[in-house]
Design an enzyme around this catalytic site. Structure first.
Site: not given
Length: 346
Positions: A232, A248, A341
């Site tokens: 950001e 892993h 948004k």
């Protein structure tokens, strides 16, 4: 690059909204929660902190700090519904800095349908209205900041709610840590030259690369915070993960496909680790170095878990800010999030 990071006037010109001041206010924001009223919330058998983005990271931090000592289940939910186990014996703490975050409001209504106990942390918006309407405990924090630059308000307030719910004395411990946090931030200030400023050196090491930030599970919130702040503030792609989980799966990608890519591993190490995890981290670092992947190794500042986390967050915040300076971008706007948004509200 060093000259740009030491050009305070130029740095300020890139930051007209004063995000730097908001980041530097982290200790003051923590201090703000001192003496705030909150009723006794004991009696719950489990706790869920609901939030998303900058409003959820405080919950992650608290889980890292409380996990070694609590016996009650505590988790962060970034969903639009609560976990299936949430019931009338669950304390649901809804955290939304704006008070209007869709995901958090959906979980609020889900908690009400299930008969959960509800508390809220917000600066206003619909969440404040609902908490007042339903006579629910609430901490109303100061508004006007970017949510990610209000971590101290959210962290202190959530710790207060958890302490009143009987989960340790972390709020008191956070307040006691403020002086050392403030002193550490002073070492990262813009007027401290790059030669003596750890955040500026880390920013230069990550500049022009895609940072992949790893930390042991005990401080995983710090790696997640670093990632979000680089995303950001610096407007850069960045990822985060955990040691030993990355050993892993992602380790294969690094060792057999990482040479020549624009990515750079960043390893954050706390002062204390279990012997098994410490050995795994050491071997991971060795293998990355042997393949010429030039990992950035960061020993988190401080001599205990609380200082590692708080000062580690401050270090990442400032490094992300200096990355924005190196790129020549305003660190404050998050235009894609606003667009997202706006689109989902149509």
């Amino acid at each position: 690059m060093a000259e740009r990071l030491d050009d305070i006037k130029g740095m300020r010109s890139l930051d007209p909204s004063g995000l730097l001041d908001q980041l530097n206010a982290f200790p003051d924001q923590l201090e703000w929660s001192r003496g705030k009223a909150m009723p006794d919330l004991s009696g719950a058998s489990k706790v869920v902190i609901c939030g998303i983005g900058g409003s959820a990271i405080a919950g992650d931090v608290l889980i890292d700090l409380l996990s070694p000592s609590i016996s009650m289940p505590l988790l962060v939910s970034r969903d639009v519904v609560l976990p299936g186990f949430a019931d009338q014996d669950t304390l649901v703490i809804v955290a939304s800095y704006s008070g209007n975050t869709a995901e958090s409001l959906d979980q609020y209504h889900d908690a009400m349908r299930r008969g959960c106990r509800v508390a809220a942390v917000t600066s206003g918006g619909k969440l404040e209205e609902l908490a007042i309407k339903n006579s629910q405990p609430m901490v109303k924090v100061p508004g006007g900041n970017q949510p990610r630059a209000s971590l101290g308000y959210l962290l202190g307030s959530l710790a207060l709610v958890l302490q009143r719910a009987g989960l340790g004395k972390l709020h008191d411990e956070l307040l006691a840590s403020v002086p050392s946090l403030r002193s550490f931030l002073d070492t990262l200030a813009p007027d401290v030259p790059s030669t003596r400023n750890q955040a500026k050196r880390i920013a230069k090491a990550m500049s022009g690369r895609v940072p992949a930030i790893y930390a042991p599970r005990s401080v995983r919130s710090v790696a997640l915070r670093w990632q979000g702040q680089v995303n950001e503030n610096a407007k850069m792609v960045a990822f985060s993960g955990e040691i030993p989980e990355m050993d892993h799966n992602q380790l294969v990608g690094w060792l057999e496909g990482g040479t020549g890519c624009m990515c750079r591993p960043v390893l954050l190490m706390p002062s204390e680790m279990r012997p098994t995890v410490r050995r795994m981290a050491e071997v991971t670092l060795q293998m990355l170095n042997e393949r010429g992947l030039d990992p950035v190794f960061v020993t988190l500042p401080g001599d205990d878990l609380l200082k590692n986390v708080l000062q580690g967050i401050a270090l990442g915040d400032m490094a992300s800010y200096y990355l924005a300076v190196l790129k020549g971008v305003d660190p404050a706007p998050v235009t894609p999030i606003k667009e997202f948004k706006a689109r989902i509200s149509q």
